[in-house]
Motif scaffolding. Sequence first.
Motif, mmCIF file in Angstrom:
data_model
loop_
_atom_site.group_PDB
_atom_site.id
_atom_site.type_symbol
_atom_site.label_atom_id
_atom_site.label_comp_id
_atom_site.label_asym_id
_atom_site.label_seq_id
_atom_site.Cartn_x
_atom_site.Cartn_y
_atom_site.Cartn_z
ATOM 1 N N ASP A 13 -5.321 -34.239 81.210
ATOM 2 C CA ASP A 13 -6.033 -33.850 79.996
ATOM 3 C C ASP A 13 -5.129 -33.164 78.982
ATOM 4 O OD1 ASP A 13 -9.083 -32.865 81.704
ATOM 5 O OD2 ASP A 13 -8.183 -34.803 81.315
ATOM 6 N N ARG A 14 -4.442 -32.142 79.401
ATOM 7 C CA ARG A 14 -3.656 -31.341 78.472
ATOM 8 C C ARG A 14 -2.441 -32.102 77.969
ATOM 9 N NH1 ARG A 14 -2.921 -25.751 81.278
ATOM 10 N NH2 ARG A 14 -1.969 -25.291 79.289
ATOM 11 N N GLY A 15 -1.959 -33.034 78.728
ATOM 12 C CA GLY A 15 -0.759 -33.757 78.339
ATOM 13 C C GLY A 15 -0.969 -34.780 77.255
ATOM 14 N N VAL A 16 -2.209 -35.190 76.990
ATOM 15 C CA VAL A 16 -2.448 -36.231 75.996
ATOM 16 C C VAL A 16 -3.036 -35.691 74.703
ATOM 17 C CG1 VAL A 16 -2.626 -38.072 77.698
ATOM 18 C CG2 VAL A 16 -4.692 -36.858 76.943
ATOM 19 N N ALA A 17 -3.306 -34.391 74.593
ATOM 20 C CA ALA A 17 -3.912 -33.851 73.373
ATOM 21 C C ALA A 17 -2.998 -34.045 72.164
ATOM 22 C CB ALA A 17 -4.254 -32.369 73.558
ATOM 23 N N VAL A 85 2.597 -42.597 63.990
ATOM 24 C CA VAL A 85 2.201 -43.463 65.113
ATOM 25 C C VAL A 85 3.349 -43.583 66.117
ATOM 26 C CG1 VAL A 85 1.607 -45.831 65.754
ATOM 27 C CG2 VAL A 85 0.430 -44.726 63.854
ATOM 28 N N LEU A 86 4.553 -43.804 65.624
ATOM 29 C CA LEU A 86 5.694 -43.911 66.538
ATOM 30 C C LEU A 86 5.900 -42.611 67.312
ATOM 31 C CD1 LEU A 86 8.336 -45.857 64.413
ATOM 32 C CD2 LEU A 86 6.889 -46.720 66.263
ATOM 33 N N LEU A 87 5.794 -41.488 66.617
ATOM 34 C CA LEU A 87 5.936 -40.192 67.283
ATOM 35 C C LEU A 87 4.846 -40.001 68.334
ATOM 36 C CD1 LEU A 87 7.279 -37.413 67.555
ATOM 37 C CD2 LEU A 87 5.763 -36.626 65.705
ATOM 38 N N GLY A 88 3.603 -40.344 67.974
ATOM 39 C CA GLY A 88 2.502 -40.222 68.923
ATOM 40 C C GLY A 88 2.704 -41.083 70.153
ATOM 41 N N LEU A 89 3.173 -42.323 69.947
ATOM 42 C CA LEU A 89 3.423 -43.208 71.087
ATOM 43 C C LEU A 89 4.562 -42.670 71.956
ATOM 44 C CD1 LEU A 89 3.090 -46.718 69.410
ATOM 45 C CD2 LEU A 89 1.534 -45.662 71.063
ATOM 46 N N SER A 94 6.129 -40.197 76.981
ATOM 47 C CA SER A 94 6.854 -39.169 77.729
ATOM 48 C C SER A 94 5.937 -38.343 78.615
ATOM 49 C CB SER A 94 7.617 -38.252 76.777
ATOM 50 O OG SER A 94 6.728 -37.435 76.049
ATOM 51 N N ARG A 95 4.668 -38.246 78.257
ATOM 52 C CA ARG A 95 3.734 -37.424 79.034
ATOM 53 C C ARG A 95 3.082 -38.170 80.183
ATOM 54 N NH1 ARG A 95 1.763 -33.099 75.115
ATOM 55 N NH2 ARG A 95 3.778 -32.504 74.294
ATOM 56 N N VAL A 96 2.988 -39.473 80.065
ATOM 57 C CA VAL A 96 2.187 -40.215 81.041
ATOM 58 C C VAL A 96 2.951 -41.327 81.740
ATOM 59 C CG1 VAL A 96 0.036 -39.713 79.853
ATOM 60 C CG2 VAL A 96 1.307 -41.775 79.278
ATOM 61 N N THR A 97 4.221 -41.231 81.813
ATOM 62 C CA THR A 97 4.982 -42.312 82.427
ATOM 63 C C THR A 97 4.547 -42.581 83.853
ATOM 64 O OG1 THR A 97 6.714 -40.725 82.893
ATOM 65 C CG2 THR A 97 7.020 -42.158 80.976
ATOM 66 N N GLY A 98 3.942 -41.607 84.488
ATOM 67 C CA GLY A 98 3.470 -41.819 85.850
ATOM 68 C C GLY A 98 2.128 -42.518 85.926
ATOM 69 N N GLY A 101 -0.822 -47.210 82.873
ATOM 70 C CA GLY A 101 -1.947 -48.136 82.750
ATOM 71 C C GLY A 101 -3.278 -47.439 82.543
ATOM 72 N N ARG A 102 -3.472 -46.302 83.185
ATOM 73 C CA ARG A 102 -4.761 -45.616 83.126
ATOM 74 C C ARG A 102 -4.970 -44.859 81.822
ATOM 75 N NH1 ARG A 102 -2.866 -44.660 88.278
ATOM 76 N NH2 ARG A 102 -2.107 -42.627 87.634
ATOM 77 N N VAL A 103 -3.917 -44.406 81.201
ATOM 78 C CA VAL A 103 -4.083 -43.549 80.026
ATOM 79 C C VAL A 103 -4.751 -44.280 78.866
ATOM 80 C CG1 VAL A 103 -1.851 -43.964 78.894
ATOM 81 C CG2 VAL A 103 -2.981 -41.751 78.676
ATOM 82 N N TRP A 104 -4.531 -45.580 78.732
ATOM 83 C CA TRP A 104 -5.122 -46.313 77.611
ATOM 84 C C TRP A 104 -6.631 -46.450 77.746
ATOM 85 C CZ3 TRP A 104 -2.223 -46.129 73.659
ATOM 86 C CH2 TRP A 104 -0.835 -46.124 73.801
ATOM 87 N N ALA A 105 -7.160 -46.294 78.936
ATOM 88 C CA ALA A 105 -8.606 -46.341 79.134
ATOM 89 C C ALA A 105 -9.217 -44.940 79.159
ATOM 90 C CB ALA A 105 -8.922 -47.066 80.446
ATOM 91 N N SER A 106 -8.435 -43.946 78.852
ATOM 92 C CA SER A 106 -8.870 -42.554 78.951
ATOM 93 C C SER A 106 -9.763 -42.152 77.782
ATOM 94 C CB SER A 106 -7.631 -41.653 78.972
ATOM 95 O OG SER A 106 -7.997 -40.314 78.753
ATOM 96 N N ARG A 107 -10.952 -41.670 78.111
ATOM 97 C CA ARG A 107 -11.835 -41.121 77.066
ATOM 98 C C ARG A 107 -11.241 -39.844 76.492
ATOM 99 N NH1 ARG A 107 -17.401 -42.205 76.891
ATOM 100 N NH2 ARG A 107 -17.731 -39.964 76.702
ATOM 101 N N VAL A 108 -10.448 -39.163 77.288
ATOM 102 C CA VAL A 108 -9.783 -37.950 76.795
ATOM 103 C C VAL A 108 -8.811 -38.320 75.676
ATOM 104 C CG1 VAL A 108 -8.256 -36.037 77.395
ATOM 105 C CG2 VAL A 108 -10.038 -36.768 79.004
ATOM 106 N N LEU A 109 -7.958 -39.330 75.923
ATOM 107 C CA LEU A 109 -7.005 -39.756 74.900
ATOM 108 C C LEU A 109 -7.723 -40.211 73.638
ATOM 109 C CD1 LEU A 109 -4.205 -40.563 73.793
ATOM 110 C CD2 LEU A 109 -4.576 -42.785 74.878
ATOM 111 N N TRP A 110 -8.705 -41.114 73.777
ATOM 112 C CA TRP A 110 -9.373 -41.655 72.593
ATOM 113 C C TRP A 110 -10.187 -40.588 71.885
ATOM 114 C CZ3 TRP A 110 -6.967 -45.370 70.658
ATOM 115 C CH2 TRP A 110 -6.278 -46.264 71.470
ATOM 116 N N GLY A 111 -10.678 -39.603 72.624
ATOM 117 C CA GLY A 111 -11.336 -38.472 71.981
ATOM 118 C C GLY A 111 -10.367 -37.713 71.091
ATOM 119 N N TRP A 112 -9.171 -37.470 71.604
ATOM 120 C CA TRP A 112 -8.164 -36.772 70.800
ATOM 121 C C TRP A 112 -7.683 -37.633 69.636
ATOM 122 C CZ3 TRP A 112 -8.374 -31.927 70.799
ATOM 123 C CH2 TRP A 112 -8.566 -31.185 71.946
ATOM 124 N N VAL A 113 -7.638 -38.952 69.831
ATOM 125 C CA VAL A 113 -7.277 -39.841 68.719
ATOM 126 C C VAL A 113 -8.301 -39.698 67.586
ATOM 127 C CG1 VAL A 113 -7.091 -42.265 68.001
ATOM 128 C CG2 VAL A 113 -5.967 -41.492 70.089
#
Length: 172
Positions: A13-17, A85-89, A94-98, A101-113
């Motif tokens: 959660d905190r890594g994608v804000a 956009v490039l900076l955000g990507l 860098s935050r989710v390399t582990g 695949g899952r981060v793109w389906a994250s409601r947390v990420l899209w909420g912050w977007v």
Amino acid sequence: MVTSERPQGVVPDRGVALPGIVLGVGLGGFVDGILLHQILQWHHLLSSSGDDNIGLQPYPVDTVHGLQINTLWDGVFHTVTWLAVLLGLGLLYSRVTGSRGRVWASRVLWGWVLVGWGLFNLVEGIVDHHLLGIHHVRSGPNQLWWDLGFLALGVLLIAGGWLMQRSARRSR
């Protein structure tokens, strides 16, 4: 057995804000620039110059010189949003390399977007439309209502994004 792997389907959660907000700022700028500046041609970055609050000389979009200057500043605006956009990507990667695949389906990420997009609308709307007066969402009759609608959309995006990321955290 103890393992260092994250559970399946869990996004930090905190890594994608920050990446989400930066991506939202850039994507909001893309929508504004592509849809309102280019496709609908409702305004350009300096299309209300001459009537602005900072004393810019007029660059009317119905003259070649005025359109050239507006196009130049639209390009600067698009470059800034593209870099966001490039900076955000980059931040996201860098935050989710582990868990790429899952981060793109994250409601947390899209909420912050959505929060970032709403912030873009609020900052751009307050600064450019109201404080500087260098352009409006749609100049002419009822321009204040268009500008206020743009701000209201920003507030709705922030509220909706905030609720989305909060509900995703609670559902775990």
